[in-house]
Design a protein around this motif. Structure first.
Motif, mmCIF file in Angstrom:
data_model
loop_
_atom_site.group_PDB
_atom_site.id
_atom_site.type_symbol
_atom_site.label_atom_id
_atom_site.label_comp_id
_atom_site.label_asym_id
_atom_site.label_seq_id
_atom_site.Cartn_x
_atom_site.Cartn_y
_atom_site.Cartn_z
ATOM 1 N N THR A 81 0.815 -1.212 0.000
ATOM 2 C CA THR A 81 0.000 0.000 0.000
ATOM 3 C C THR A 81 0.850 1.263 0.000
ATOM 4 O O THR A 81 0.336 2.353 -0.210
ATOM 5 C CB THR A 81 -0.901 0.041 1.246
ATOM 6 O OG1 THR A 81 -0.086 -0.102 2.416
ATOM 7 C CG2 THR A 81 -1.928 -1.067 1.206
ATOM 8 N N TYR A 91 3.614 3.561 9.358
ATOM 9 C CA TYR A 91 2.997 4.664 10.074
ATOM 10 C C TYR A 91 3.956 5.455 10.949
ATOM 11 O O TYR A 91 3.644 6.586 11.340
ATOM 12 C CB TYR A 91 1.804 4.151 10.888
ATOM 13 C CG TYR A 91 0.651 3.775 9.982
ATOM 14 C CD1 TYR A 91 -0.249 4.736 9.546
ATOM 15 C CD2 TYR A 91 0.504 2.472 9.515
ATOM 16 C CE1 TYR A 91 -1.283 4.410 8.689
ATOM 17 C CE2 TYR A 91 -0.533 2.137 8.657
ATOM 18 C CZ TYR A 91 -1.413 3.111 8.246
ATOM 19 O OH TYR A 91 -2.429 2.786 7.390
ATOM 20 N N ARG A 104 1.155 7.094 1.531
ATOM 21 C CA ARG A 104 -0.183 6.489 1.439
ATOM 22 C C ARG A 104 -1.119 7.476 0.755
ATOM 23 O O ARG A 104 -1.201 8.634 1.172
ATOM 24 C CB ARG A 104 -0.743 6.136 2.820
ATOM 25 C CG ARG A 104 -0.095 4.951 3.501
ATOM 26 C CD ARG A 104 -0.897 4.551 4.731
ATOM 27 N NE ARG A 104 -2.205 4.041 4.357
ATOM 28 C CZ ARG A 104 -2.477 2.753 4.162
ATOM 29 N NH1 ARG A 104 -1.524 1.838 4.296
ATOM 30 N NH2 ARG A 104 -3.696 2.361 3.853
ATOM 31 N N ASP A 121 -4.326 7.524 0.877
ATOM 32 C CA ASP A 121 -5.476 7.908 1.700
ATOM 33 C C ASP A 121 -5.164 9.060 2.647
ATOM 34 O O ASP A 121 -6.061 9.568 3.333
ATOM 35 C CB ASP A 121 -6.028 6.708 2.481
ATOM 36 C CG ASP A 121 -5.002 6.044 3.377
ATOM 37 O OD1 ASP A 121 -4.194 6.744 3.985
ATOM 38 O OD2 ASP A 121 -5.018 4.801 3.473
ATOM 39 N N LYS A 133 -11.206 10.517 9.949
ATOM 40 C CA LYS A 133 -10.528 9.292 9.503
ATOM 41 C C LYS A 133 -11.256 8.056 10.048
ATOM 42 O O LYS A 133 -11.502 7.084 9.318
ATOM 43 C CB LYS A 133 -9.078 9.305 9.990
ATOM 44 C CG LYS A 133 -8.263 8.040 9.680
ATOM 45 C CD LYS A 133 -7.942 7.912 8.215
ATOM 46 C CE LYS A 133 -7.143 6.643 7.925
ATOM 47 N NZ LYS A 133 -5.738 6.720 8.359
ATOM 48 N N PHE A 159 -13.298 5.402 7.497
ATOM 49 C CA PHE A 159 -12.832 4.030 7.351
ATOM 50 C C PHE A 159 -13.795 3.019 7.972
ATOM 51 O O PHE A 159 -13.980 1.934 7.428
ATOM 52 C CB PHE A 159 -11.422 3.889 7.923
ATOM 53 C CG PHE A 159 -10.355 4.276 6.941
ATOM 54 C CD1 PHE A 159 -9.590 3.311 6.310
ATOM 55 C CD2 PHE A 159 -10.131 5.604 6.617
ATOM 56 C CE1 PHE A 159 -8.624 3.656 5.388
ATOM 57 C CE2 PHE A 159 -9.172 5.963 5.694
ATOM 58 C CZ PHE A 159 -8.415 4.990 5.067
ATOM 59 N N SER A 194 -13.584 -0.848 6.771
ATOM 60 C CA SER A 194 -12.150 -1.137 6.743
ATOM 61 C C SER A 194 -11.723 -1.513 8.161
ATOM 62 O O SER A 194 -11.460 -0.636 8.981
ATOM 63 C CB SER A 194 -11.369 0.080 6.248
ATOM 64 O OG SER A 194 -11.789 0.448 4.955
ATOM 65 N N TYR A 225 -5.181 1.143 10.269
ATOM 66 C CA TYR A 225 -5.822 2.367 9.778
ATOM 67 C C TYR A 225 -6.165 3.319 10.920
ATOM 68 O O TYR A 225 -6.316 4.528 10.712
ATOM 69 C CB TYR A 225 -7.113 2.038 9.031
ATOM 70 C CG TYR A 225 -6.934 1.282 7.739
ATOM 71 C CD1 TYR A 225 -5.816 1.488 6.925
ATOM 72 C CD2 TYR A 225 -7.886 0.360 7.316
ATOM 73 C CE1 TYR A 225 -5.654 0.789 5.743
ATOM 74 C CE2 TYR A 225 -7.738 -0.338 6.125
ATOM 75 C CZ TYR A 225 -6.614 -0.117 5.349
ATOM 76 O OH TYR A 225 -6.469 -0.813 4.176
ATOM 77 N N TYR A 226 -6.296 2.804 12.132
ATOM 78 C CA TYR A 226 -6.823 3.578 13.248
ATOM 79 C C TYR A 226 -5.756 3.989 14.263
ATOM 80 O O TYR A 226 -6.063 4.692 15.222
ATOM 81 C CB TYR A 226 -7.937 2.771 13.938
ATOM 82 C CG TYR A 226 -9.024 2.382 12.969
ATOM 83 C CD1 TYR A 226 -10.065 3.249 12.675
ATOM 84 C CD2 TYR A 226 -8.973 1.166 12.294
ATOM 85 C CE1 TYR A 226 -11.040 2.915 11.764
ATOM 86 C CE2 TYR A 226 -9.949 0.816 11.373
ATOM 87 C CZ TYR A 226 -10.979 1.693 11.105
ATOM 88 O OH TYR A 226 -11.940 1.366 10.183
#
Length: 496
Positions: free
Chosen positions: A62, A135, A169, A171, A297, A301, A306, A311-312
């Protein structure tokens, strides 16, 4: 103590926090998807192609920027030794990002030091730093944009960081968009250099995708949307959100539909945020930026179903920031507030993450990795194919060419899903004839048992229960308390 020495406190906090978090390296807890990115990086080394299976180009990861960073670490340290240096690098970058965030929101150097350490040992901060995902780099880049671009007013930062962030990323357009809107409302001016940086970032990322891979959107996004898409009614969407928000919005996952810990913390975060922005302060613009981003966010998501933890992580961290600031700036009974926060929340969260990391590290590194190592020795021809899900540990440590059930690393699976989604798995087996199948299920009891028994044989069963023992009794209790992993059956084709 002199003001000069006080200024060093945040730097000391960075060093202490990084060293403290490095203890989590001992748990061997590394996210499955990190190994997808690392295999892509090694594929670039071996074949000169960003791909997963030899010379075939595919955006299986990704993140483009992190692929190149991982590639450099492989080149410098070698395939056998790059992981620990890269994890340390990620941890350092995240912690420096928290230093920049402290400069945006706090003036007292002691408060900054406490802020850096407490933010750094929250569960999502530990995972951002240690689990091998992109991240840590992303958090640093986003905080560097806010600090150098919007706090210090550096023009170069408004161009450079949006490009790097989006190349990490795609997103992150959510983060960049929220920052733009809040700044526009706050200053009533458009920062055209920032707009140019955002346009350049989108253009660079999309152009790279198109010119190199022949696609606009990363293959991983297309594959996940295709494989996981479901048609829900409005009521079903609401129920889905209700069932899942508690475990992804907060830092602690609990069984059941309702997570009271998350709800309580969410309310406290909101109250702290409202209290802080009531007072006129230049930092409020940054509080608005990070808090609105955290909410948006999460909402976007979760509404898109998702449900991947990573992602969180960053939103979880940023939403908790007002709590720490509120407590650190209490003029009366600050020590009591801080002690309560540490004892009631920080320490339990740290204990929870420690147990989780030890148990999951055992399930991933000591268990799932052994499947890859077994195959690495069992099959010497690395041009043979294995069909499985997921595509992290086993492909990485086995070295075999891989077909994954989602289509992240092999586009032909996506074509099978488009043609006949209910039967794509068996159709892939019949058409591609992979030498190995790795499955959660007993395939000889499935609806396709007749075909599979005629063409495959079971060569080994891998069971989680066989990896719950340790000479260290404390570790063994943790393994048994929270067994991590999935049972697998490994099949080999008997006719070619």
């Amino acid at each position: 103590m002199s003001e000069t020495k006080n200024k060093k406190f945040p730097i000391y906090a960075v060093l202490v926090t990084v060293v403290f978090k490095l203890l989590f390296l001992l748990t061997n807890y590394i996210q499955e998807d990190a190994f997808i990115t690392w295999r892509v990086a090694q594929n670039l080394m071996d074949y000169g192609v960003i791909g997963f299976n030899g010379p075939v180009k595919i955006s299986a990861s990704t993140t483009h920027l992190y692929v190149f960073v991982s590639y450099l670490f492989n080149v410098i340290f070698g395939k056998e030794h790059f992981i620990v240096p890269l994890l340390i690098f990620n941890s350092v970058l995240f912690t420096v990002g928290s230093l920049l965030l402290s400069h945006l929101l706090l003036k007292n150097h002691r408060h900054k030091a406490i802020f850096i350490f407490l933010i750094g040992i929250l569960p999502p901060a530990i995972k951002v730093s240690i689990l091998g995902m992109e991240y840590g780099i992303l958090f640093f880049l986003e905080m560097a944009l806010l600090y150098y671009g919007f706090f210090k007013g550096k023009k170069w930062a408004l161009i450079l960081f949006p490009v790097m962030i989006l190349f990490t990323r795609i997103d992150t357009v959510i983060f960049l968009g929220i920052v733009f809107l809040v700044d526009l409302v706050w200053t009533r001016k458009i920062r055209w250099l920032y707009v140019a940086g955002g346009i350049a970032g989108i253009a660079v990322t999309l152009a790279f995708n198109w010119l190199y891979f022949g696609e606009i959107v990363n293959n991983t996004i297309v594959a996940k949307k295709l494989a996981y898409s479901k048609h829900f009614t409005f009521e079903q969407n609401l129920d889905y959100f209700r069932l899942n928000f508690g475990n992804f919005w907060g830092m602690l996952k609990l069984p059941g539909d309702f997570n009271p810990v998350t709800v309580a913390i969410l309310i406290f975060e909101l109250l702290c945020f409202v209290y802080l922005i009531r007072h006129r302060n230049k930092r409020n613009v940054f509080l608005w930026m990070i808090f609105i981003f955290g909410w948006v966010k999460q909402l976007v998501f979760l509404s898109q179903k998702s449900l991947f933890d990573w992602y969180y992580w960053v939103p979880q961290i940023l939403l908790f920031v007002p709590v720490l600031i509120f407590i650190l700036e209490q003029k009366e009974k600050r020590n009591l507030w801080l002690s309560l926060l540490i004892m009631v929340y920080i320490v339990p969260m740290l204990a929870f993450q420690t147990i989780h990391s030890i148990a999951t590290g055992n399930g991933e590194w000591n268990y799932r990795r052994t499947i890859g190592l077994f195959l690495n020795k069992y099959e010497k021809d690395k041009n043979q194919w294995i069909f499985l899900e997921p595509a992290g540990y086993v492909p990485y440590f086995s070295g075999l060419k891989t077909i994954d059930e989602v289509g992240l690393v092999d586009k032909e699976v996506q074509e099978e899903i488009k043609k006949d989604k209910p039967n794509f798995w068996i159709n892939t087996v019949k058409n591609r004839k992979p030498k190995y199948l790795l499955s959660y299920d007993d395939l000889f009891k499935s609806k396709n048992a007749e075909y599979l028994m005629a063409h495959y044989r079971l060569i080994r069963e891998f069971r989680v229960k066989d990896h719950l023992k340790s000479d260290n009794k404390i570790l063994e209790k943790i393994y048994i308390l929270k067994p991590s992993g999935t049972d697998y059956n490994l099949y080999e084709r008997i006719d070619r």
